[in-house]
Design a protein around this motif. Structure first.
Motif, PDB file in Angstrom:
ATOM      1  N   ASP A  72       0.791  -1.214   0.059  1.00 35.63           N
ATOM      2  CA  ASP A  72      -0.058  -0.018  -0.136  1.00 35.63           C
ATOM      3  C   ASP A  72       0.871   1.275   0.101  1.00 35.63           C
ATOM      4  O   ASP A  72       1.586   1.451   0.924  1.00 35.63           O
ATOM      5  N   LEU A  73       0.682   2.039  -0.816  1.00 38.28           N
ATOM      6  CA  LEU A  73       1.663   3.195  -1.209  1.00 38.28           C
ATOM      7  C   LEU A  73       0.838   4.608  -0.732  1.00 38.28           C
ATOM      8  O   LEU A  73       1.149   5.429  -0.852  1.00 38.28           O
ATOM      9  N   SER A  74      -0.381   4.432  -0.380  1.00 36.71           N
ATOM     10  CA  SER A  74      -1.176   5.460   0.180  1.00 36.71           C
ATOM     11  C   SER A  74      -0.547   6.439   0.924  1.00 36.71           C
ATOM     12  O   SER A  74      -0.742   7.758   0.954  1.00 36.71           O
ATOM     13  N   GLU A  75       0.085   6.005   2.028  1.00 41.07           N
ATOM     14  CA  GLU A  75       0.666   6.718   3.008  1.00 41.07           C
ATOM     15  C   GLU A  75       2.336   6.593   2.915  1.00 41.07           C
ATOM     16  O   GLU A  75       2.963   7.109   3.994  1.00 41.07           O
ATOM     17  N   GLY A  76       2.609   6.073   1.883  1.00 44.23           N
ATOM     18  CA  GLY A  76       4.228   5.854   1.637  1.00 44.23           C
ATOM     19  C   GLY A  76       4.859   4.419   2.223  1.00 44.23           C
ATOM     20  O   GLY A  76       4.143   3.870   3.053  1.00 44.23           O
ATOM     21  N   ALA A  77       5.706   4.061   1.733  1.00 46.28           N
ATOM     22  CA  ALA A  77       6.206   2.451   1.677  1.00 46.28           C
ATOM     23  C   ALA A  77       7.585   2.508   1.317  1.00 46.28           C
ATOM     24  O   ALA A  77       7.905   3.334   0.384  1.00 46.28           O
ATOM     25  N   VAL A  78       8.289   1.477   2.035  1.00 49.79           N
ATOM     26  CA  VAL A  78       9.724   1.441   1.716  1.00 49.79           C
ATOM     27  C   VAL A  78       9.783   0.235   0.517  1.00 49.79           C
ATOM     28  O   VAL A  78       9.261  -0.620   0.859  1.00 49.79           O
ATOM     29  N   LEU A  79      10.737   0.589  -0.525  1.00 46.67           N
ATOM     30  CA  LEU A  79      10.927  -0.296  -1.596  1.00 46.67           C
ATOM     31  C   LEU A  79      12.332  -0.790  -1.682  1.00 46.67           C
ATOM     32  O   LEU A  79      13.305   0.096  -1.484  1.00 46.67           O
ATOM     33  N   ILE A 148      14.350   3.042  -1.035  1.00 47.25           N
ATOM     34  CA  ILE A 148      13.902   4.263  -0.948  1.00 47.25           C
ATOM     35  C   ILE A 148      12.292   4.186  -0.529  1.00 47.25           C
ATOM     36  O   ILE A 148      11.774   3.424  -0.332  1.00 47.25           O
ATOM     37  N   ILE A 149      11.747   5.263  -0.304  1.00 47.78           N
ATOM     38  CA  ILE A 149      10.452   5.870   0.429  1.00 47.78           C
ATOM     39  C   ILE A 149       9.860   6.141  -0.935  1.00 47.78           C
ATOM     40  O   ILE A 149      10.188   7.312  -1.222  1.00 47.78           O
ATOM     41  N   VAL A 150       8.550   5.697  -1.558  1.00 42.37           N
ATOM     42  CA  VAL A 150       7.800   6.393  -2.178  1.00 42.37           C
ATOM     43  C   VAL A 150       6.265   6.310  -1.778  1.00 42.37           C
ATOM     44  O   VAL A 150       5.851   5.384  -0.977  1.00 42.37           O
ATOM     45  N   ARG A 151       5.452   7.262  -2.471  1.00 43.83           N
ATOM     46  CA  ARG A 151       4.108   6.920  -2.353  1.00 43.83           C
ATOM     47  C   ARG A 151       3.137   7.122  -3.238  1.00 43.83           C
ATOM     48  O   ARG A 151       3.842   7.623  -4.467  1.00 43.83           O
ATOM     49  N   ALA A 152       1.881   7.084  -3.294  1.00 45.35           N
ATOM     50  CA  ALA A 152       0.963   7.532  -4.453  1.00 45.35           C
ATOM     51  C   ALA A 152       1.329   8.932  -4.779  1.00 45.35           C
ATOM     52  O   ALA A 152       1.379   9.679  -3.957  1.00 45.35           O
ATOM     53  N   GLY A 153       1.468   9.321  -6.080  1.00 42.32           N
ATOM     54  CA  GLY A 153       1.836  10.212  -6.658  1.00 42.32           C
ATOM     55  C   GLY A 153       3.419  10.756  -6.938  1.00 42.32           C
ATOM     56  O   GLY A 153       3.540  11.830  -7.289  1.00 42.32           O
ATOM     57  N   VAL A 222      11.942   9.871  -1.782  1.00 39.62           N
ATOM     58  CA  VAL A 222      12.096  10.430  -3.306  1.00 39.62           C
ATOM     59  C   VAL A 222      11.305  11.783  -3.343  1.00 39.62           C
ATOM     60  O   VAL A 222      11.813  12.461  -4.491  1.00 39.62           O
ATOM     61  N   ASP A 223      10.359  12.172  -2.302  1.00 43.27           N
ATOM     62  CA  ASP A 223       9.623  13.274  -2.496  1.00 43.27           C
ATOM     63  C   ASP A 223      10.371  14.499  -1.590  1.00 43.27           C
ATOM     64  O   ASP A 223       9.723  15.744  -1.443  1.00 43.27           O
ATOM     65  N   ARG A 224      11.352  14.289  -1.028  1.00 43.38           N
ATOM     66  CA  ARG A 224      12.104  15.297  -0.012  1.00 43.38           C
ATOM     67  C   ARG A 224      13.263  15.884  -0.594  1.00 43.38           C
ATOM     68  O   ARG A 224      14.356  15.085  -0.968  1.00 43.38           O
ATOM     69  N   LYS A 225      13.391  17.072  -0.786  1.00 45.80           N
ATOM     70  CA  LYS A 225      14.499  17.833  -1.374  1.00 45.80           C
ATOM     71  C   LYS A 225      15.450  18.186  -0.240  1.00 45.80           C
ATOM     72  O   LYS A 225      14.960  18.454   0.942  1.00 45.80           O
ATOM     73  N   ALA A 226      16.555  18.132  -0.458  1.00 48.43           N
ATOM     74  CA  ALA A 226      17.869  18.378   0.515  1.00 48.43           C
ATOM     75  C   ALA A 226      17.532  18.071   1.889  1.00 48.43           C
ATOM     76  O   ALA A 226      17.990  18.594   2.886  1.00 48.43           O
ATOM     77  N   ALA A 227      17.232  16.698   2.074  1.00 47.65           N
ATOM     78  CA  ALA A 227      16.871  16.094   3.137  1.00 47.65           C
ATOM     79  C   ALA A 227      18.089  14.952   3.741  1.00 47.65           C
ATOM     80  O   ALA A 227      17.565  14.744   4.730  1.00 47.65           O
ATOM     81  N   HIS A 228      18.776  14.736   3.050  1.00 41.17           N
ATOM     82  CA  HIS A 228      19.838  13.746   3.447  1.00 41.17           C
ATOM     83  C   HIS A 228      21.234  14.078   3.251  1.00 41.17           C
ATOM     84  O   HIS A 228      21.661  15.249   2.385  1.00 41.17           O
ATOM     85  N   ASP A 229      21.943  13.692   4.080  1.00 38.09           N
ATOM     86  CA  ASP A 229      23.550  14.340   4.292  1.00 38.09           C
ATOM     87  C   ASP A 229      24.344  13.358   3.088  1.00 38.09           C
ATOM     88  O   ASP A 229      24.092  12.084   3.091  1.00 38.09           O
ATOM     89  N   VAL A 230      24.982  13.983   2.496  1.00 39.32           N
ATOM     90  CA  VAL A 230      25.874  13.346   1.269  1.00 39.32           C
ATOM     91  C   VAL A 230      26.628  12.003   1.836  1.00 39.32           C
ATOM     92  O   VAL A 230      26.612  11.090   1.071  1.00 39.32           O
ATOM     93  N   LEU A 231      27.361  12.455   2.749  1.00 42.43           N
ATOM     94  CA  LEU A 231      28.339  11.360   3.156  1.00 42.43           C
ATOM     95  C   LEU A 231      27.737  10.125   3.883  1.00 42.43           C
ATOM     96  O   LEU A 231      28.344   9.382   3.946  1.00 42.43           O
TER      97      LEU A 231
END
Length: 363
Positions: A72-79, A148-153, A222-231
Motif C-alpha cells: 500500500d503506497l497511500s501513506e508511503g512505503a519502503v521499496l 527508497i520511500i515512495v508514495r502515491a503521486g 524520493v519526495d524530499r529535497k535536500a533532506a539527506h546528508d551526502v556522506l
C-alpha cells in the motif's frame, strides 16, 4: 499534426481531448517543456522477476501470476534494494493513431540508481508506447543501491509524445552543431546520428571527479529535497596521479561529462543508455534532455551532463576524455512555452558534477 516532439501546450491539450486521463488533478509542475511526469498509483506489487506482457497480453494477466504480495503506497512505503515492483500509474492513454510515446526515468531517479522502465498492455519492448495505444501504464521499479520511500503521486518517470519521425540524421546534426554549438568541443565526434560525450576525470578545483554509492545505507525519501546528508550515502572520489579510474563491477558511480551540452529551444535530446562499442558499462539511466538545457538565455551556459555509470561483469578502466555515450536530437513540433532552466527553476540547469536534489550541499 506537425511532425516532432510535442511541447508543453500540446501535452496539456491531450488532457482536454481525452488522449490523456489521470486519476486526480495534475500537479502544478507535472508538465515539462517536452515531457510529462508520470505519477505512481496507490498500490505496488512485489514480483518474482521482471517481465514483459507480450503481444496481446494485458500486464495484469501476468501480474496476477507473478506477484508475491501487494504494498500500500497511500501513506508511503519502503521499496527494498534487489527487489522488483510493478506499480500501475495514475495516468492512462487513449492516443490518436498518429501519436506514439517513449518513457525514461527522471534525472533524479537515475541519480539515485533506481532502475525504472514503463510497460503497456501487449508490449514487447520497455519504455515504448505504440501509436494509437489505449490503456493503462505500468512502471517497473528496482532500487539498486539505496532503499527508497515512495508514495502515491511520487514521480519517477516521464513520457514524451512523438508525431511522425522527428530524429535528426547525421547530416542534419552536423549542420545543427555548426550553427548552435551542441557540445563545447569544436571537434565534436558525430556519427550514427549521435554526438559523442566524453568523461571528465580531471575534476574540479578540489580534484573531485565523482561519487560512488555506499552500501547498507538508510532510506531515501524520493519526495524530499535536500533532506539527506551526502556522506551518509556517497563516497567522494578524488583524482589521484593519473586522470583515470577503475569501475568496479556492480558499483554505482556519479560522474560528469567533459563537454558542456546545449539543447536549443526547437529541439529535444536523449542520451543513448548503453553503447557496446565504448566499453562494458552502462551510462545514464535518465536520458531526456529538455529544450533549453544548457541554453544561455535560459541560464544554462556551461551545463554538463551528469552520468550515472555502472560497470558490467568485469572491472573497466575509464580515462579522461574517453567517449562514454552519445546524444541524439529530435525536432520539436513547436517551441515550448517554458524552457528548461530559468522559466521553471529547474534543478539541474548550469550544473557541473551534481548529485540528485535529495542531498544537502557539502560546499
Amino acid at each position: 499534426m506537425t511532425p516532432g516532439i510535442l511541447a508543453d501546450a500540446a501535452i496539456a491539450a491531450l488532457f482536454e481531448t481525452g488522449a490523456l486521463v489521470t486519476e486526480r488533478p495534475l500537479d502544478g509542475d507535472q508538465i515539462q517543456p517536452a515531457s510529462l511526469d508520470l505519477r505512481l498509483g496507490a498500490r505496488a506489487f512485489r514480483v518474482r522477476a521482471s517481465f514483459l506482457p507480450g503481444r496481446e497480453t494485458p500486464v495484469r494477466t501476468k501480474l496476477d501470476r507473478l506477484k508475491l504480495h501487494e504494498v500500500d503506497l497511500s501513506e508511503g512505503a519502503v521499496l527494498e534494494t534487489g527487489c522488483v515492483y510493478i506499480v500501475p500509474l495514475m495516468e492512462r492513454l487513449a492516443l490518436p493513431a498518429g501519436l506514439s510515446a517513449s518513457t525514461n526515468p527522471k534525472s533524479s531517479t537515475g541519480r539515485l540508481d533506481i532502475f525504472t522502465r514503463v510497460m503497456v498492455d501487449g508490449g514487447q519492448e520497455f519504455d515504448k508506447v505504440p501509436a494509437g495505444y489505449h490503456g493503462e501504464l505500468y512502471i517497473e521499479i528496482s532500487p539498486r543501491t539505496f532503499p527508497i520511500i515512495v508514495r502515491a503521486g511520487s514521480r519517477l518517470s516521464q513520457i514524451r509524445f512523438r508525431s511522425g519521425n522527428a530524429l535528426l540524421n547525421e547530416e542534419q546534426l552536423v549542420d545543427l552543431h555548426a550553427s548552435e554549438r551542441l557540445v563545447s568541443t569544436g571537434d565534436a565526434n558525430i556519427s550514427g546520428g549521435g554526438i559523442a560525450l566524453s568523461i571528465d576525470l580531471e575534476g574540479d578545483e578540489r580534484g573531485l571527479i565523482g561519487y560512488r554509492g555506499k552500501r547498507h545505507t538508510g532510506v531515501i525519501d524520493v519526495d524530499r529535497k535536500a533532506a539527506h546528508d551526502v556522506l551518509d550515502f556517497w563516497e567522494p572520489i578524488h583524482r589521484r596521479q593519473a586522470a583515470e579510474m577503475v569501475l568496479d563491477p556492480d558499483e554505482f558511480y556519479i560522474l560528469v561529462s567533459r563537454e558542456a551540452v546545449h539543447v536549443p529551444p526547437l529541439f529535444a535530446a536523449e542520451m543513448t543508455p548503453f553503447d557496446p562499442l565504448v566499453g562494458e558499462f552502462r551510462v545514464h539511466y535518465a536520458g531526456f534532455f529538455d529544450p533549453g538545457f544548457g541554453h544561455d538565455p535560459a541560464g544554462g551556459a556551461g551545463s554538463r551532463a551528469v552520468l550515472e555509470v555502472r560497470s558490467h561483469e568485469v572491472p573497466f578502466i575509464l580515462e579522461h576524455g574517453q567517449i562514454v555515450g552519445r546524444l541524439v536530437y529530435e525536432h520539436m513540433a513547436e517551441r515550448p512555452n517554458a524552457l528548461y532552466g530559468t522559466d521553471l527553476s529547474s534543478n539541474y540547469q548550469a550544473q557541473g558534477l551534481k548529485l540528485s536534489k535529495h542531498f544537502r550541499s557539502i560546499d
